[in-house]
Scaffold this active site. Structure first.
Site, mmCIF file in Angstrom:
data_model
loop_
_atom_site.group_PDB
_atom_site.id
_atom_site.type_symbol
_atom_site.label_atom_id
_atom_site.label_comp_id
_atom_site.label_asym_id
_atom_site.label_seq_id
_atom_site.Cartn_x
_atom_site.Cartn_y
_atom_site.Cartn_z
ATOM 1 N N ASP A 168 0.685 -1.184 0.117
ATOM 2 C CA ASP A 168 -0.001 -0.112 -0.018
ATOM 3 C C ASP A 168 0.677 1.332 -0.003
ATOM 4 O OD1 ASP A 168 0.802 -0.255 2.552
ATOM 5 O OD2 ASP A 168 -1.039 0.234 3.618
ATOM 6 N N ASP B 104 2.017 -9.743 3.506
ATOM 7 C CA ASP B 104 1.034 -9.541 4.648
ATOM 8 C C ASP B 104 -0.257 -10.031 3.890
ATOM 9 O OD1 ASP B 104 3.093 -8.625 6.355
ATOM 10 O OD2 ASP B 104 2.578 -6.737 6.231
ATOM 11 N N ASP C 199 -2.649 -8.049 2.600
ATOM 12 C CA ASP C 199 -3.546 -7.031 3.138
ATOM 13 C C ASP C 199 -4.176 -6.198 2.341
ATOM 14 O OD1 ASP C 199 -1.083 -5.689 2.846
ATOM 15 O OD2 ASP C 199 -1.182 -4.750 4.794
#
Length: 337
Positions: free
Chosen positions: A119, A144, A146
């Site tokens: 991100d 991760d 995520d």
């Protein structure tokens, strides 16, 4: 989010792309090299040149770039880390830093940029595109797992296998010495690795950031395990859980008086040879990223959900929350008796 049909072998190039750039940014993840390889070889197949940017956005700001071809990525699909290297860049956080990077891309005649990372990397690519109009495509590369918009991220499968191997070895030691092991795996804001390792490793309990249950409960779980005749226990903790593994370990030892050991696996989970699932995922996403630029797409992350390729706006990958599998969480609790 847009679902794609299977892409043809000879993909059209309506955007007229002639040269693209690729970089890896943020934490390294097993499979990044497979993604770089896929970008380079897909582009070359379609007559598009590729510029490799070394050291992520830091290198882009400094102009650390070179044209790379299929032979430059030979014998890399099985290698961990990233051949393009990666680095954090404070300079890129400023408009002036991004302007310098954009100028370097324009000077090299680049029509679009592929950013492989998480991100933070996608933030950098998003602002580059918003401020300077350079098309950016994100490829999810982070252990991760995520990022919203894809079932799995590059490196996740390998990180799970690496952590699980360590858990299996520690279980042998725990059983031999009749100890409790509290093992911390990576996952600053997400418990995907912890949850999968807990189920696959037969852990008695798992602590994840998505469910900040009181640590006191684990004391009763350990006591119950001992009462059932268990001589040792494995507790998995994601690093993002408040207090981490050390906090959980301290609570267990204080509450039970039993010998407890804490093991923090750390960055070992980022390295190593990528497993086949990461190599295949990286290859498919790298190919899709090039096709996206050729189609005139920009500001999206390529991903895969339910076996289908998808495009997700970059800002949604961090603005929308990707939860852990609640079914898997339930399974972990059911099987821990």
């Amino acid at each position: 989010m847009t679902e794609l049909h299977e892409l043809p072998t000879d993909h059209p190039n309506p955007a007229g792309v002639r040269r693209i750039a690729v970089l890896t940014s943020g934490g390294d993840a097993p499979g990044m090299n497979a993604a770089i390889r896929a970008v380079v070889r897909t582009a070359t197949h379609h007559g598009v040149e590729v510029v490799g940017v070394r050291r992520g956005f830091s290198g882009l700001h400094q102009g650390d770039m070179a044209v790379i071809g299929p032979r430059d990525v030979a014998n890399t699909i099985q290698r961990g880390g990233t051949i393009l290297l990666t680095a954090r860049s404070r300079t890129w956080r400023s408009p002036e830093g991004r302007a310098k990077g954009a100028k370097n891309l324009r000077d090299w005649g680049v029509d679009g940029l592929v950013v492989i990372g998480g991100d933070g990397s996608f933030h950098g690519g998003h602002y580059l595109q918003e401020e300077h109009g350079i098309p950016v495509i994100g490829v999810p590369g982070t252990i991760d797992n995520d990022l919203y918009g894809t079932d799995h991220t590059i490196g996740y499968f390998t990180a799970v296998e690496t952590a699980l191997d360590a858990v299996d070895k520690l279980r042998d030691t725990g059983a031999s010495h009749e100890r409790i092991f509290v093992i911390e795996v990576m996952g600053r804001h997400a418990g995907h690795i912890a949850l999968e390792v807990a189920v696959a490793g037969g852990a008695e309990e798992v602590f994840i950031p998505e469910d900040e249950k009181p640590v006191d409960g684990v004391v009763e779980i350990v006591k119950a395990s001992v009462a059932k005749g268990k001589a040792s226990s494995i507790i998995i903790v994601a690093e993002g859980y408040p207090g981490g593994a050390q906090g959980v370990g301290n609570a267990i030892q204080a509450g039970t008086g039993l010998e407890t050991r804490v093991s923090i696996l750390g960055h070992i989970q980022r390295g190593g040879t990528p497993v086949s699932s990461d190599r295949v995922l990286a290859s498919r996403l790298g190919e899709a990223a090039v096709h996206a630029l050729m189609d005139g797409r920009k500001g999206v992350m390529v991903g895969r959900q339910g076996g289908a390729a998808t495009y997700t706006p970059l800002h949604e990958t961090w603005e929308k929350r990707k939860d852990v599998s609640r079914d898997l969480y339930r399974c972990a609790m059911t099987l821990s008796i």
